[in-house]
Design an enzyme around this catalytic site. Structure first.
Site, PDB file in Angstrom:
ATOM      1  N   ASP A   1       0.854  -1.179   0.000  1.00  0.00           N
ATOM      2  CA  ASP A   1       0.000   0.000   0.000  1.00  0.00           C
ATOM      3  C   ASP A   1       0.892   1.232   0.000  1.00  0.00           C
ATOM      4  OD1 ASP A   1      -2.159   1.654   0.116  1.00  0.00           O
ATOM      5  OD2 ASP A   1      -2.724   1.180   2.174  1.00  0.00           O
TER       6      ASP A   1
ATOM      7  N   ASP B   1      -2.638   2.306  -6.266  1.00  0.00           N
ATOM      8  CA  ASP B   1      -1.544   2.317  -5.298  1.00  0.00           C
ATOM      9  C   ASP B   1      -1.614   1.180  -4.292  1.00  0.00           C
ATOM     10  OD1 ASP B   1      -3.832   3.277  -4.104  1.00  0.00           O
ATOM     11  OD2 ASP B   1      -2.790   4.707  -2.829  1.00  0.00           O
ATOM     12  N   GLU B   2      -2.355   0.119  -4.610  1.00  0.00           N
ATOM     13  CA  GLU B   2      -2.548  -0.942  -3.623  1.00  0.00           C
ATOM     14  C   GLU B   2      -2.767  -2.269  -4.321  1.00  0.00           C
ATOM     15  OE1 GLU B   2      -5.538  -1.808   0.178  1.00  0.00           O
ATOM     16  OE2 GLU B   2      -5.931  -0.143  -1.202  1.00  0.00           O
TER      17      GLU B   2
END
Length: 379
Positions: A27, A121-122
């Protein structure tokens, strides 16, 4: 391992006992805000928010300097500015974020192709069998974090465990720049003391209900029967029951089937006049139709989302026997849903529509599916 209670979870393939899966959850820390601080050194160390600063604006992301003041994503910009008068608003650059996200995923692919994206983003990574033959998943997580820092000059947090639930919890545990591993022999005690608010899938509303039932952490959740949890929370009760015992049978799915397409508009001003609401609903339906056409997507269920002037929100859904894909399919159903919503005394701030429940949902699951078994607790 303590003799008071043992908690052992195995992963098996077919009927053969085998080794546990090695799952990493990566993350990025304050991704959008961190990109802006990286690209503009004058912003480093300052409280910034990505989003619109106007009175109708909403914070899309906040730097950790801003979070110290209580600024959070999805917060109205006006409130964010009151909490942090020195807050600097930056207009988002989605094209830049997408480009950097692609670079991050290139790093992931150097280790495994079993990657399940959750957002730009994860992601989850299954590194049980990885391209570099690195034995310990935590070492892979360290390498990935190091490469993101050195190659992209950004910071990521990582969680490592034997399933997705615990890996996700672990990545949130020591943010920012965190690295946390939850071993199978640590899971029982870790979950016992974990606040219920930290459980995946439990938001503020559900947490409040759990508190009213005397459930405050994993230990008190584990004391609840499956039947009681299903009675109180529906199908989600099954998930809560398993999570309290460290069980999560979901595999990392590198190919995810699109389940829905939607869009939403934050209105220029709060609206309660019926004719004005219908006009806004029409515009949202038009945009949704264009998105459906572009993605070649259609489904049987339409959901409307309404956020009121006080930021409370509701959703309503309706299903049809026919596929919903055109404006003529969608708009009448949207109006039907709107009829049951009282907005005369509660002006509307935001309207959203989404199509879900596609005709064919193909589960891309390998023939040899990994599942988890647990041994009973023993006193």
């Amino acid at each position: 391992m303590s003799t008071q209670k043992s908690f052992i979870t195995f992963a098996v393939k077919g009927n053969l006992m085998s080794k546990l899966r090695k799952i990493i959850h990566i993350d990025m820390d304050a991704f959008y805000a961190s990109v802006e601080q990286r690209d503009n050194p004058t912003l480093k160390g300052k409280p910034i928010a990505v989003g619109h600063a106007d009175k109708r604006g909403v914070v899309a992301a906040a730097s950790y300097e801003a979070r110290k003041y209580g600024v959070r994503s999805a917060m109205p910009s006006i409130r964010a500015k009151k909490l942090c008068p020195e807050l600097i608003f930056i207009e988002g650059r989605m094209d830049v974020y997408k480009k950097i996200s692609a670079q991050i995923y290139e790093i992931f692919h150097d280790y495994t192709d079993l990657i399940e994206p959750l957002s730009l983003d994860e992601a989850f990574l299954d590194v049980t069998e990885n391209k570099k033959n690195i034995e310990l998943a935590v070492n892979i997580a360290k390498e990935i974090k190091s490469r993101i820092r050195n190659e992209l000059h950004l910071i990521a947090s990582a969680g490592v465990s034997y399933n997705k639930f615990l890996a996700k919890i672990a990545s949130d545990f020591r943010k920012p720049d965190g690295l946390c591993t939850i071993h199978p022999d640590q899971a029982y005690q870790f979950i016992t003391t974990l606040p219920i608010e930290s459980f995946w899938g439990i938001g503020s509303v559900t947490a409040k209900k759990m508190h009213s039932l005397g459930i405050y952490n994993g230990g008190s959740l584990r004391n609840c029967s499956r039947e009681m949890l299903i009675r109180q929370f529906g199908k989600a009760g099954n998930m809560y029951y398993d999570f309290a015992r460290g069980i999560d049978n979901r595999i990392v799915e590198p190919a995810r089937i699109r389940k829905s397409i939607g869009c939403e508009h934050t209105l220029e001003k709060d609206v309660s006049l019926k004719s004005s609401v219908i006009i806004e609903l029409y515009h949202v339906a038009c945009e949704l139709t264009e998105r459906l056409k572009k993605k070649n997507f259609q489904g049987h269920t339409l959901t409307i989302k309404v956020k009121f002037h006080d930021f409370t929100q509701i959703t309503r859904s309706i299903s049809s026997n026919k596929q919903l894909k055109t404006l003529n399919d969608i708009l009448p159903l949207a109006k039907q849903l709107l009829k049951d919503i009282d907005y005369n005394q509660h002006p509307i701030r935001l309207l959203g529509l989404a199509i879900s429940n596609p005709k064919e949902e193909i589960a891309l699951i390998p023939e040899s599916k990994w599942i988890q078994l647990k041994l009973d607790f023993q006193d």
